[in-house]
Design a protein around this motif. Structure first.
Motif, PDB file in Angstrom:
ATOM      1  N   ALA A   1      -7.801 -66.531   9.843  1.00 25.14           N
ATOM      2  CA  ALA A   1      -6.778 -66.157   8.862  1.00 25.14           C
ATOM      3  C   ALA A   1      -6.110 -67.367   8.214  1.00 25.14           C
ATOM      4  CB  ALA A   1      -5.719 -65.287   9.543  1.00 25.14           C
ATOM      5  N   ALA A   2      -6.470 -68.565   8.645  1.00 24.53           N
ATOM      6  CA  ALA A   2      -5.847 -69.774   8.084  1.00 24.53           C
ATOM      7  C   ALA A   2      -6.408 -70.060   6.693  1.00 24.53           C
ATOM      8  CB  ALA A   2      -6.115 -70.963   9.005  1.00 24.53           C
ATOM      9  N   LEU A   3      -5.587 -70.659   5.842  1.00 19.91           N
ATOM     10  CA  LEU A   3      -6.103 -71.098   4.541  1.00 19.91           C
ATOM     11  C   LEU A   3      -7.058 -72.264   4.775  1.00 19.91           C
ATOM     12  CD1 LEU A   3      -2.991 -71.060   2.164  1.00 19.91           C
ATOM     13  CD2 LEU A   3      -4.881 -69.413   2.304  1.00 19.91           C
ATOM     14  N   ALA A   4      -8.202 -72.210   4.096  1.00 18.93           N
ATOM     15  CA  ALA A   4      -9.210 -73.261   4.302  1.00 18.93           C
ATOM     16  C   ALA A   4      -8.638 -74.641   3.991  1.00 18.93           C
ATOM     17  CB  ALA A   4     -10.440 -72.988   3.453  1.00 18.93           C
ATOM     18  N   GLY A   5      -7.711 -74.688   3.019  1.00 12.53           N
ATOM     19  CA  GLY A   5      -7.111 -75.965   2.627  1.00 12.53           C
ATOM     20  C   GLY A   5      -6.243 -76.577   3.717  1.00 12.53           C
ATOM     21  N   SER A   6      -5.880 -75.774   4.720  1.00  6.19           N
ATOM     22  CA  SER A   6      -4.992 -76.291   5.765  1.00  6.19           C
ATOM     23  C   SER A   6      -5.763 -76.787   6.986  1.00  6.19           C
ATOM     24  CB  SER A   6      -4.014 -75.190   6.206  1.00  6.19           C
ATOM     25  OG  SER A   6      -4.714 -74.216   6.976  1.00  6.19           O
ATOM     26  N   LEU A   7      -7.096 -76.711   6.947  1.00  8.86           N
ATOM     27  CA  LEU A   7      -7.890 -77.072   8.131  1.00  8.86           C
ATOM     28  C   LEU A   7      -7.942 -78.581   8.344  1.00  8.86           C
ATOM     29  CD1 LEU A   7     -11.042 -74.759   7.731  1.00  8.86           C
ATOM     30  CD2 LEU A   7      -8.981 -74.346   9.108  1.00  8.86           C
ATOM     31  N   ALA A   8      -8.055 -78.975   9.619  1.00 12.04           N
ATOM     32  CA  ALA A   8      -8.311 -80.377   9.945  1.00 12.04           C
ATOM     33  C   ALA A   8      -9.757 -80.704   9.531  1.00 12.04           C
ATOM     34  CB  ALA A   8      -8.126 -80.608  11.438  1.00 12.04           C
ATOM     35  N   HIS A   9     -10.075 -81.998   9.457  1.00  7.00           N
ATOM     36  CA  HIS A   9     -11.412 -82.409   8.989  1.00  7.00           C
ATOM     37  C   HIS A   9     -12.536 -81.748   9.795  1.00  7.00           C
ATOM     38  CE1 HIS A   9     -10.613 -85.187   5.817  1.00  7.00           C
ATOM     39  NE2 HIS A   9      -9.740 -85.864   6.560  1.00  7.00           N
ATOM     40  N   GLY A  10     -12.393 -81.780  11.122  1.00  9.12           N
ATOM     41  CA  GLY A  10     -13.445 -81.232  11.987  1.00  9.12           C
ATOM     42  C   GLY A  10     -13.627 -79.740  11.763  1.00  9.12           C
ATOM     43  N   GLU A  11     -12.501 -79.039  11.561  1.00  4.30           N
ATOM     44  CA  GLU A  11     -12.569 -77.597  11.297  1.00  4.30           C
ATOM     45  C   GLU A  11     -13.228 -77.344   9.941  1.00  4.30           C
ATOM     46  OE1 GLU A  11      -8.600 -75.951  13.618  1.00  4.30           O
ATOM     47  OE2 GLU A  11      -8.388 -76.770  11.600  1.00  4.30           O
ATOM     48  N   LYS A  12     -12.910 -78.195   8.982  1.00  8.52           N
ATOM     49  CA  LYS A  12     -13.512 -78.030   7.651  1.00  8.52           C
ATOM     50  C   LYS A  12     -15.027 -78.207   7.726  1.00  8.52           C
ATOM     51  CE  LYS A  12     -10.612 -78.959   4.267  1.00  8.52           C
ATOM     52  NZ  LYS A  12      -9.745 -79.762   3.411  1.00  8.52           N
ATOM     53  N   ARG A  13     -15.451 -79.145   8.535  1.00  8.85           N
ATOM     54  CA  ARG A  13     -16.903 -79.347   8.715  1.00  8.85           C
ATOM     55  C   ARG A  13     -17.552 -78.110   9.343  1.00  8.85           C
ATOM     56  NH1 ARG A  13     -17.977 -84.763   7.019  1.00  8.85           N
ATOM     57  NH2 ARG A  13     -17.072 -84.221   5.041  1.00  8.85           N
ATOM     58  N   LYS A  14     -16.824 -77.498  10.291  1.00  5.38           N
ATOM     59  CA  LYS A  14     -17.350 -76.257  10.900  1.00  5.38           C
ATOM     60  C   LYS A  14     -17.445 -75.163   9.840  1.00  5.38           C
ATOM     61  CE  LYS A  14     -15.397 -76.879  15.539  1.00  5.38           C
ATOM     62  NZ  LYS A  14     -14.390 -76.301  16.457  1.00  5.38           N
ATOM     63  N   LEU A  15     -16.430 -75.099   8.960  1.00  2.82           N
ATOM     64  CA  LEU A  15     -16.456 -74.084   7.900  1.00  2.82           C
ATOM     65  C   LEU A  15     -17.627 -74.344   6.950  1.00  2.82           C
ATOM     66  CD1 LEU A  15     -15.370 -71.674   6.378  1.00  2.82           C
ATOM     67  CD2 LEU A  15     -13.608 -73.144   5.359  1.00  2.82           C
ATOM     68  N   GLU A  16     -17.892 -75.606   6.636  1.00  2.00           N
ATOM     69  CA  GLU A  16     -19.034 -75.917   5.766  1.00  2.00           C
ATOM     70  C   GLU A  16     -20.343 -75.467   6.411  1.00  2.00           C
ATOM     71  OE1 GLU A  16     -16.751 -79.778   3.938  1.00  2.00           O
ATOM     72  OE2 GLU A  16     -18.411 -80.077   5.318  1.00  2.00           O
ATOM     73  N   ILE A  17     -20.435 -75.648   7.726  1.00  2.00           N
ATOM     74  CA  ILE A  17     -21.637 -75.191   8.429  1.00  2.00           C
ATOM     75  C   ILE A  17     -21.701 -73.661   8.385  1.00  2.00           C
ATOM     76  CG2 ILE A  17     -22.764 -75.054  10.697  1.00  2.00           C
ATOM     77  CD1 ILE A  17     -21.668 -77.923  11.204  1.00  2.00           C
ATOM     78  N   ALA A  18     -20.538 -73.014   8.525  1.00  6.78           N
ATOM     79  CA  ALA A  18     -20.496 -71.543   8.448  1.00  6.78           C
ATOM     80  C   ALA A  18     -20.995 -71.070   7.075  1.00  6.78           C
ATOM     81  CB  ALA A  18     -19.070 -71.048   8.693  1.00  6.78           C
ATOM     82  N   LEU A  19     -20.563 -71.747   6.012  1.00  7.12           N
ATOM     83  CA  LEU A  19     -20.998 -71.359   4.657  1.00  7.12           C
ATOM     84  C   LEU A  19     -22.505 -71.524   4.520  1.00  7.12           C
ATOM     85  CD1 LEU A  19     -18.126 -72.929   2.500  1.00  7.12           C
ATOM     86  CD2 LEU A  19     -18.343 -70.594   3.348  1.00  7.12           C
ATOM     87  N   LEU A  20     -23.011 -72.552   5.161  1.00  8.67           N
ATOM     88  CA  LEU A  20     -24.457 -72.787   5.146  1.00  8.67           C
ATOM     89  C   LEU A  20     -25.184 -71.652   5.881  1.00  8.67           C
ATOM     90  CD1 LEU A  20     -26.452 -75.004   4.320  1.00  8.67           C
ATOM     91  CD2 LEU A  20     -26.126 -76.036   6.559  1.00  8.67           C
ATOM     92  N   LEU A  21     -24.626 -71.269   7.049  1.00  7.24           N
ATOM     93  CA  LEU A  21     -25.273 -70.212   7.844  1.00  7.24           C
ATOM     94  C   LEU A  21     -25.254 -68.871   7.111  1.00  7.24           C
ATOM     95  CD1 LEU A  21     -24.007 -71.037  11.458  1.00  7.24           C
ATOM     96  CD2 LEU A  21     -26.210 -71.610  10.394  1.00  7.24           C
ATOM     97  N   ALA A  22     -24.271 -68.670   6.248  1.00  9.46           N
ATOM     98  CA  ALA A  22     -24.204 -67.427   5.475  1.00  9.46           C
ATOM     99  C   ALA A  22     -25.449 -67.254   4.603  1.00  9.46           C
ATOM    100  CB  ALA A  22     -22.950 -67.413   4.609  1.00  9.46           C
ATOM    101  N   GLY A  23     -26.096 -68.355   4.259  1.00  9.10           N
ATOM    102  CA  GLY A  23     -27.339 -68.290   3.479  1.00  9.10           C
ATOM    103  C   GLY A  23     -28.555 -67.988   4.327  1.00  9.10           C
TER     104      GLY A  23
END
Ligand SMILES: Nc1ncnc2c1ncn2[C@@H]1O[C@H](COP(=O)(O)OP(=O)(O)OP(=O)(O)O)[C@@H](O)[C@H]1O
Length: 265
Positions: free
Chosen positions: A157-179
């Protein structure tokens, strides 16, 4: 091609047609200058391969060729046995190739789960408007699954803009896995991540191939991470493949040590 001590070019044997990703005799020249020089390697299903090399060795250029951002001067690229050398990047993505970039591509003003759900929806090709009006439960369920896989469910539920660097990298991997990729190209996933966040991110990255049928090719400068996660390590030097072997064999290779002379290995 120049290799240390008049050395040798390595190839990574195994099957061209059974490999998840096969790169064969791939070259990219700018004028007469070889940037990627006759590279042959095969990435097997479930395999985790790291791609290392001194600065300017051609790692990003090789990724650009594999993902279709650049056209090779010679050679072939196969995904799951299918020749994709002439295909545009989006068609390679449809055939199961996913790539992260060093720069972030998340929507900072959306929540983590909204980012992933949009990516899942985009993969499935439905209208975004329909999704916004009435959440498609299968999209939401797949987004939740992915967030669990990257260990980011507590931050859904957190805004993506508020994530720490490591969390943002996890989110980028999540976006990749969505494909739903079969082959993932990871470009320096640890870049910019604080030392405290590295172990959690390494755990996520290591899990990407574990029993999933996916394969990973990862550029990473942190050798401790490379040794921790890679089944095999491919070494580029002056655009050519210098070695492709187990981490222990590569670390013990005098040609590799010579290539890195004066740099941290
Ligand atoms: N579009 C281009 N035009 C001219 N030279 C280029 C171009 N792209 C890459 N190069 C050159 O090709 C070589 C390999 O670059 P590349 O970025 O692929 O290396 P790298 O291994 O990814 O380096 P790093 O580890 O520093 O990111 C470098 O000498 C670079 O200057």
């Amino acid at each position: 091609m120049t290799t240390p001590a008049g050395g040798r070019a390595a190839t990574a044997p195994t099957g061209t047609l059974t490999a998840a990703l096969a790169v064969e005799g791939l070259s990219w020249r700018i004028g007469a200058v070889p940037i990627v020089d006759d590279v042959t390697l095969h990435l097997e299903p479930d395999e985790f391969m790291a791609l290392i090399g001194p600065n300017g060795a051609g790692k990003t250029s090789l990724f650009n060729l594999i993902s279709g951002l650049r056209r090779p001067s010679a050679g072939r690229i196969r995904l799951g046995g299918e020749d994709v050398t002439a295909l545009a990047p989006y068609r390679r993505a449809r055939l199961g190739l996913g790539r992260t970039f060093q720069t972030s591509a998340v929507f900072g003003s959306l929540t983590v789960s909204e980012n992933v759900a949009l990516a899942v929806q985009a993969r499935r090709g439905g209208a975004m408007r329909a999704w916004r009006k009435r959440a498609d439960l299968s999209v939401v369920a797949r987004a939740e699954e992915i967030l669990q896989e990257v260990r980011l469910e507590a931050r859904a539920a957190a805004l993506a803009g508020s994530l720490a660097h490591g969390e943002k990298r996890k989110l980028e991997i999540a976006l990749l896995l969505a494909g739903e990729p079969r082959v993932l190209l990871l470009d320096e996933p640890m870049a910019g991540v604080s030392a405290e966040e590295v172990p959690a991110l390494v755990a996520v990255v290591r899990g990407l191939t574990a029993g999933t049928g996916r394969s990973v090719l990862m550029v990473e400068h942190h050798m401790d991470v490379v040794l921790d996660v890679a089944d095999r390590v491919a070494v580029l030097h002056h655009g050519a493949l210098l070695a492709c072997d187990t981490p222990a064999a590569v670390m013990a290779d005098p040609f590799v040590q010579e290539a890195y002379l004066g740099e941290e290995l």
